[in-house]
Design a protein around this motif. Structure first.
Motif, PDB file in Angstrom:
ATOM      1  N   GLY A  58     -13.179  15.447  -9.231  1.00 24.43           N
ATOM      2  CA  GLY A  58     -14.487  15.039  -8.715  1.00 24.43           C
ATOM      3  C   GLY A  58     -14.655  13.524  -8.746  1.00 24.43           C
ATOM      4  N   LEU A  61     -11.987  11.731  -6.457  1.00 26.59           N
ATOM      5  CA  LEU A  61     -12.312  11.761  -5.036  1.00 26.59           C
ATOM      6  C   LEU A  61     -13.418  10.774  -4.701  1.00 26.59           C
ATOM      7  N   LEU A  62     -14.396  10.663  -5.566  1.00 26.45           N
ATOM      8  CA  LEU A  62     -15.510   9.754  -5.281  1.00 26.45           C
ATOM      9  C   LEU A  62     -15.038   8.298  -5.243  1.00 26.45           C
ATOM     10  N   GLU A  65     -12.819   7.848  -2.123  1.00 27.38           N
ATOM     11  CA  GLU A  65     -13.565   7.882  -0.866  1.00 27.38           C
ATOM     12  C   GLU A  65     -14.370   6.605  -0.656  1.00 27.38           C
ATOM     13  N   LEU A 112     -19.820  10.963 -12.691  1.00 26.96           N
ATOM     14  CA  LEU A 112     -20.328  11.037 -11.322  1.00 26.96           C
ATOM     15  C   LEU A 112     -21.721  10.419 -11.214  1.00 26.96           C
ATOM     16  N   ILE A 198     -23.367  14.056  -5.442  1.00 24.88           N
ATOM     17  CA  ILE A 198     -22.403  14.135  -6.535  1.00 24.88           C
ATOM     18  C   ILE A 198     -22.147  15.579  -6.957  1.00 24.88           C
ATOM     19  N   ASP A 200     -21.597  17.990  -4.972  1.00 23.47           N
ATOM     20  CA  ASP A 200     -20.506  18.460  -4.123  1.00 23.47           C
ATOM     21  C   ASP A 200     -19.161  17.981  -4.643  1.00 23.47           C
ATOM     22  N   TYR A 201     -19.111  16.732  -5.093  1.00 23.80           N
ATOM     23  CA  TYR A 201     -17.871  16.234  -5.683  1.00 23.80           C
ATOM     24  C   TYR A 201     -17.526  17.006  -6.953  1.00 23.80           C
ATOM     25  N   LYS A 202     -18.530  17.434  -7.663  1.00 26.66           N
ATOM     26  CA  LYS A 202     -18.317  18.186  -8.899  1.00 26.66           C
ATOM     27  C   LYS A 202     -17.709  19.562  -8.625  1.00 26.66           C
ATOM     28  N   CYS A 238     -15.331  14.323   3.500  1.00 31.42           N
ATOM     29  CA  CYS A 238     -14.694  13.495   2.460  1.00 31.42           C
ATOM     30  C   CYS A 238     -13.190  13.465   2.719  1.00 31.42           C
ATOM     31  N   SER A 241     -10.425  13.963   0.163  1.00 30.61           N
ATOM     32  CA  SER A 241     -10.136  15.287  -0.383  1.00 30.61           C
ATOM     33  C   SER A 241      -8.750  15.784   0.000  1.00 30.61           C
TER      34      SER A 241
END
Length: 277
Positions: A58, A61-62, A65, A112, A198, A200-202, A238, A241
């Protein structure tokens, strides 16, 4: 605490199920290699962790990105999280751990939230208390309710722990809880709206793994169509991903594929058409 790595701690007496020893070897070897496709362009936020961990991915990716940082491959145990320099950052020897200048932080949800507040406020909107609360609720609900299902169904396939005694029952529980989560928290395109947050990233790295056909076959997990569509939408929104699929042999998909063979059908739409290979 990161249960995925509990067996690696010095004081732990747990052992991997013999069937999955191969995964442990690949996992440890992967941590010693350079970070693949780490999104290192841009800022200097460092995420200590591995691409084979949903909890790590998570934050990874953040930062990838948003081009604000990169992953620092760090394995659990004496050669990584138990080294003095790591323990000076995080005495709980857990990953992910973040370093941003003088700021050190651990636990994926806390990381996050910090990253969004400082670098990507659109992912955790300051002026929208209602959406923020919904995002927090989704993250906390997932961690408190579905994470144990991930441990029971995904981790055995990755080789991080042995399977539960009753795999069909564990798979049904995971499927039911996932469906309940999706029915409430995924009523819109993403958690609480039509743009990423955040939350969604989780959750996306975990839901991504639940779609792997071998998780279905071995752990009896049935992901609802809503989750399949959600994962496709997340990956389209994203581009970073792609690290869930490809990371020098140590992405989550690559690690699952290594045991069970290539699976281009990983992400199918509801009509059965392959969208991501």
């Amino acid at each position: 605490a990161q249960a995925i790595f509990a067996h690696e701690a010095a004081a732990s007496s747990r052992r991997l199920h013999p069937r999955f020893a191969f995964f442990r070897i690949r996992f440890v070897m992967g941590c010693t290699q350079s970070a693949p496709a780490s999104g290192s362009a841009g800022g200097g936020v460092q995420i200590y962790g591995v691409t084979g961990s949903q909890n790590c991915m998570g934050p990874v990716l953040l930062v990838s990105e948003k081009k604000i940082g990169s992953i620092v491959p760090t394995m659990p145990g004496p050669d990584g999280t138990l080294k003095p320099d790591f323990l000076a950052m995080n005495p709980f020897h857990a990953i992910p751990t973040m370093k941003d200048g003088s700021v050190v932080l651990a636990e994926s949800s806390a990381i996050l939230r910090y990253l969004a507040r400082k670098y990507a406020p659109e992912l955790y909107p300051e002026g929208d208390a209602k959406r923020r609360a919904y995002i927090d609720w989704a993250m906390d609900n997932f961690a408190g309710s579905l994470y144990k299902d991930c441990m029971a169904t995904i981790y055995p396939c990755l080789g991080y722990m042995g399977p539960p005694e009753d795999r069909p029952a564990a798979g049904k529980t995971a499927s039911d809880n996932m469906t309940e989560f999706a029915n409430f928290f995924l009523r819109e395109k993403f958690v609480g709206g039509d743009k990423l947050s955040i939350a969604d990233y989780k959750i996306a790295p975990f839901l991504f793994c639940w779609l792997h056909p071998m998780v279905k076959e071995q752990s009896f997990v049935e992901a609802p169509d809503r989750v399949k569509q959600y994962v496709k939408d997340f990956m389209a929104a994203c581009p970073a991903s792609d690290m869930l699929k490809t990371a020098g042999g140590f992405a989550l998909k690559e690690m699952l594929d290594a045991k069970y063979g290539s699976t281009p059908e990983l992400l199918l739409d509801v009509a059965g058409e392959v969208k991501i290979e």
